[in-house]
Design an enzyme around this catalytic site. Structure first.
Site, PDB file in Angstrom:
ATOM      1  N   HIS A   1     -17.379  34.625   8.160  1.00 22.27           N
ATOM      2  CA  HIS A   1     -16.273  35.549   8.469  1.00 22.27           C
ATOM      3  C   HIS A   1     -16.350  36.770   7.548  1.00 22.27           C
ATOM      4  O   HIS A   1     -16.351  36.625   6.336  1.00 22.27           O
ATOM      5  CB  HIS A   1     -14.919  34.843   8.293  1.00 22.27           C
ATOM      6  CG  HIS A   1     -14.558  33.988   9.470  1.00 22.27           C
ATOM      7  ND1 HIS A   1     -13.261  33.717   9.824  1.00 22.27           N
ATOM      8  CD2 HIS A   1     -15.340  33.365  10.388  1.00 22.27           C
ATOM      9  CE1 HIS A   1     -13.250  32.964  10.914  1.00 22.27           C
ATOM     10  NE2 HIS A   1     -14.499  32.720  11.261  1.00 22.27           N
TER      11      HIS A   1
ATOM     12  N   TYR B   1      -3.133  35.400   8.527  1.00 24.62           N
ATOM     13  CA  TYR B   1      -2.059  34.935   7.647  1.00 24.62           C
ATOM     14  C   TYR B   1      -0.836  35.772   8.006  1.00 24.62           C
ATOM     15  O   TYR B   1      -0.909  37.008   7.939  1.00 24.62           O
ATOM     16  CB  TYR B   1      -2.395  35.195   6.185  1.00 24.62           C
ATOM     17  CG  TYR B   1      -3.516  34.349   5.616  1.00 24.62           C
ATOM     18  CD1 TYR B   1      -3.247  33.193   4.890  1.00 24.62           C
ATOM     19  CD2 TYR B   1      -4.850  34.721   5.764  1.00 24.62           C
ATOM     20  CE1 TYR B   1      -4.265  32.426   4.340  1.00 24.62           C
ATOM     21  CE2 TYR B   1      -5.883  33.953   5.221  1.00 24.62           C
ATOM     22  CZ  TYR B   1      -5.577  32.810   4.510  1.00 24.62           C
ATOM     23  OH  TYR B   1      -6.582  32.055   3.965  1.00 24.62           O
TER      24      TYR B   1
ATOM     25  N   PRO C   1      -2.004  26.212  -0.762  1.00 31.83           N
ATOM     26  CA  PRO C   1      -3.184  26.451   0.074  1.00 31.83           C
ATOM     27  C   PRO C   1      -3.371  27.903   0.536  1.00 31.83           C
ATOM     28  O   PRO C   1      -4.426  28.230   1.096  1.00 31.83           O
ATOM     29  CB  PRO C   1      -2.966  25.529   1.275  1.00 31.83           C
ATOM     30  CG  PRO C   1      -1.509  25.274   1.309  1.00 31.83           C
ATOM     31  CD  PRO C   1      -1.024  25.337  -0.101  1.00 31.83           C
TER      32      PRO C   1
ATOM     33  N   LYS D   1      -7.983  28.225  -2.075  1.00 29.18           N
ATOM     34  CA  LYS D   1      -8.740  28.160  -3.334  1.00 29.18           C
ATOM     35  C   LYS D   1      -8.996  26.738  -3.846  1.00 29.18           C
ATOM     36  O   LYS D   1      -9.800  26.553  -4.765  1.00 29.18           O
ATOM     37  CB  LYS D   1      -7.999  28.961  -4.427  1.00 29.18           C
ATOM     38  CG  LYS D   1      -8.046  30.467  -4.202  1.00 29.18           C
ATOM     39  CD  LYS D   1      -9.469  30.984  -4.290  1.00 29.18           C
ATOM     40  CE  LYS D   1      -9.626  32.364  -3.741  1.00 29.18           C
ATOM     41  NZ  LYS D   1     -10.875  32.566  -3.002  1.00 29.18           N
TER      42      LYS D   1
ATOM     43  N   TYR E   1     -10.281  36.905  -2.733  1.00 34.86           N
ATOM     44  CA  TYR E   1     -10.421  36.040  -1.555  1.00 34.86           C
ATOM     45  C   TYR E   1     -11.857  35.529  -1.420  1.00 34.86           C
ATOM     46  O   TYR E   1     -12.078  34.351  -1.120  1.00 34.86           O
ATOM     47  CB  TYR E   1      -9.989  36.790  -0.285  1.00 34.86           C
ATOM     48  CG  TYR E   1      -9.773  35.872   0.893  1.00 34.86           C
ATOM     49  CD1 TYR E   1      -8.579  35.166   1.032  1.00 34.86           C
ATOM     50  CD2 TYR E   1     -10.765  35.690   1.854  1.00 34.86           C
ATOM     51  CE1 TYR E   1      -8.376  34.308   2.108  1.00 34.86           C
ATOM     52  CE2 TYR E   1     -10.574  34.830   2.930  1.00 34.86           C
ATOM     53  CZ  TYR E   1      -9.374  34.145   3.055  1.00 34.86           C
ATOM     54  OH  TYR E   1      -9.180  33.287   4.107  1.00 34.86           O
TER      55      TYR E   1
HETATM   56  C1  PHB Z   1      -7.532  25.837   6.945  1.00 39.27           C
HETATM   57  O1  PHB Z   1      -8.354  26.204   7.798  1.00 39.27           O
HETATM   58  O2  PHB Z   1      -7.105  24.677   6.925  1.00 39.27           O
HETATM   59  C2  PHB Z   1      -7.060  26.828   5.950  1.00 39.27           C
HETATM   60  C3  PHB Z   1      -7.607  28.094   5.941  1.00 39.27           C
HETATM   61  C4  PHB Z   1      -7.171  29.034   5.025  1.00 39.27           C
HETATM   62  C5  PHB Z   1      -6.201  28.690   4.115  1.00 39.27           C
HETATM   63  C6  PHB Z   1      -5.663  27.413   4.097  1.00 39.27           C
HETATM   64  C7  PHB Z   1      -6.093  26.471   5.029  1.00 39.27           C
HETATM   65  O3  PHB Z   1      -5.769  29.615   3.223  1.00 39.27           O
END
Ligand code: PHB
Ligand code: APR
Length: 394
Positions: free
Chosen positions: A76, A205, A297, A301, A389
């Site tokens: 990505h 997000y 989450p 990280k 990130y």
């Molecule tokens: C996930 O795909 O489960 C996932 C992806 C990004 C995050 C947290 C969880 O920041």
């Protein structure tokens, strides 16, 4: 009677931290035994985040488990942040001069590591009960446990505490020898996995006035979605339809129409917590991964921090056994904690910007909005987010 065994490093926990450490040590010719409380099937069925930094991918390559990740992982080059009706794409490639992340589930990472360990026939005890770590301040620490009704005692040079937040290792350190720093957030994440194509190719997000949401994925045909929920949310009240309706209502209108619904194949609630223990060492025992720290989450990280701990710890053991140097062992805790606190700061910051905080004042809400506006209009702010990130260097 205890059956006596001996090894160089006894590793408690067969999550990604313990298995990755075991693999890197084995490659360097260092003996290790893994002791895990749960069954292998249980460990391999846990669903967790799925975004890997390049440093994590490099380390998995080094451990010899990069093949499937390269075939199936999704590279990505960016992700979206949606804030109420606004929308920002973070172009990771451009903002970090060519870096990216790889979307590949932690469940798959653990499976690859576990298969590699089995292929090398390295000793592992799953479903070990009454695990105890003893004699930690001596140069012959000891792990005792029961496996298939047989009591075992393993003498080791070192113990690696890779047994997660609820493990025995950190809990065995006397209170006066460890400090704990913690923030518990007033919400959780309700997540579902479904065999439906992701709503778009990159992650979103989102901050919606009703709460955070995240659109993620495991593959082009498997989606992972999350919604902010209360800490005491009753999962039984979340039918698949209610989940899809709520997510669809939070998505930007330009994207909501692309959402493909389907039955959930997993549904769970995770609380959000920031936590750090200091130091990550007690005598001959070292803590790594979730045993030493937890991040919320947001930003994914957790696994990446576990990987950087294991990078420092495996190199310290290798220097000790191969080069007969003690200094990296002595510096492990301090070095690992420097990176841990930066990831803690980033995860806390992203969590603050993207969630609805029930107790926040109108002033706080305007500050949250200003944070996002600043990000939209400052390339420097975007670069800072992107740098964190994709993962700070180690
Ligand atoms: C996930 O795909 O489960 C996932 C992806 C990004 C995050 C947290 C969880 O920041
Ligand atoms: N004895 C032996 N094993 C134990 C004990 C014990 N007393 N207590 C816990 N364990 C095992 C757990 O069953 C688990 O399999 O230790 C393992 C720890 O694994 P994880 O919790 O996955 O922690 P870690 O390997 O550090 O991985 C960190 O997991 O939670 C995510 O976000 C986190 O992605 C990060 C990753």
């Amino acid at each position: 009677m205890h059956k006596q065994l001996q090894t160089q490093v006894a590793i408690i926990g067969a999550g990604p931290s313990g298995l990755l450490l075991g693999q890197l040590l084995a490659k360097a010719g260092i003996d290790n035994i893994v002791i895990e409380r749960q069954s292998k099937d249980y460990v391999l069925s846990r669903i967790r985040a799925g975004v890997l930094e390049q440093g994590t991918v490099n380390l998995l390559n080094q451990a010899g488990v990069g093949d499937r990740l390269h075939r199936e992982g999704l590279v990505h080059h960016g992700f979206d942040i949606a804030f109420h009706h606004q929308h920002l794409r973070l172009d990771l490639e451009k903002l970090t001069s060519g870096k990216h992340v790889t979307v590949y589930g932690q469940t798959e990472v653990t499976k690859d590591l576990s298969e590699a360990r089995q292929a090398l026939d390295l000793p592992s005890f799953y479903e070990a009960s009454e695990v105890k770590v003893l004699d930690l301040l001596t140069d012959a620490p000891n792990v005792q446990f029961i496996h298939e009704q047989q009591a075992y005692s393993i003498k080791a040079d070192f113990i690696a505490g890779c047994d997660g937040y609820h493990g025995v290792c950190r809990a065995s350190i006397p209170k006066e020898s460890i400090q704990e720093f913690e923030r518990v957030y007033p919400f959780g994440w309700l997540g579902i996995l479904s065999d439906t194509p992701p709503v778009q190719e990159e992650l979103i997000y989102g901050n919606h006035p009703d709460g955070f949401y995240l659109c993620s994925m495991r593959s082009p045909t498997r989606s992972r979605y999350y919604l902010q929920c209360t800490v005491d949310e009753d999962i039984a009240k979340w039918s698949d339809n209610r989940f899809w309706d709520t997510l669809q209502a939070r998505l930007p209108s330009s994207i909501a129409g692309n959402l493909v619904r389907g039955p959930s194949i997993e549904k769970s609630i995770a609380p959000l917590r920031s936590f750090v223990a200091e130091p990550l060492r007690y005598g001959q025992m070292f803590l790594a991964g979730d045993a030493g720290h937890i991040v919320p989450p947001t930003g994914a990280k957790g696994l990446n921090l576990a990987a950087s701990d294991i990078y420092y710890l495996s190199n310290a053991f290798i220097e000790y056994y191969v080069d007969h140097q003690q200094s990296s062992i002595d510096q492990y805790s301090e070095k690992a904690l420097q990176r841990i606190w930066k990831a803690e700061r980033f995860s806390w910051w992203l969590t603050n910007m993207l969630h609805h905080f029930p107790e926040k004042s109108r002033f706080d809400q305007r500050i949250q909005q200003a944070e996002f506006d600043y990000l939209c209009h400052s390339e420097l702010a975007q670069k800072s987010l992107a740098e964190n990130y994709v993962g700070l260097p180690y």
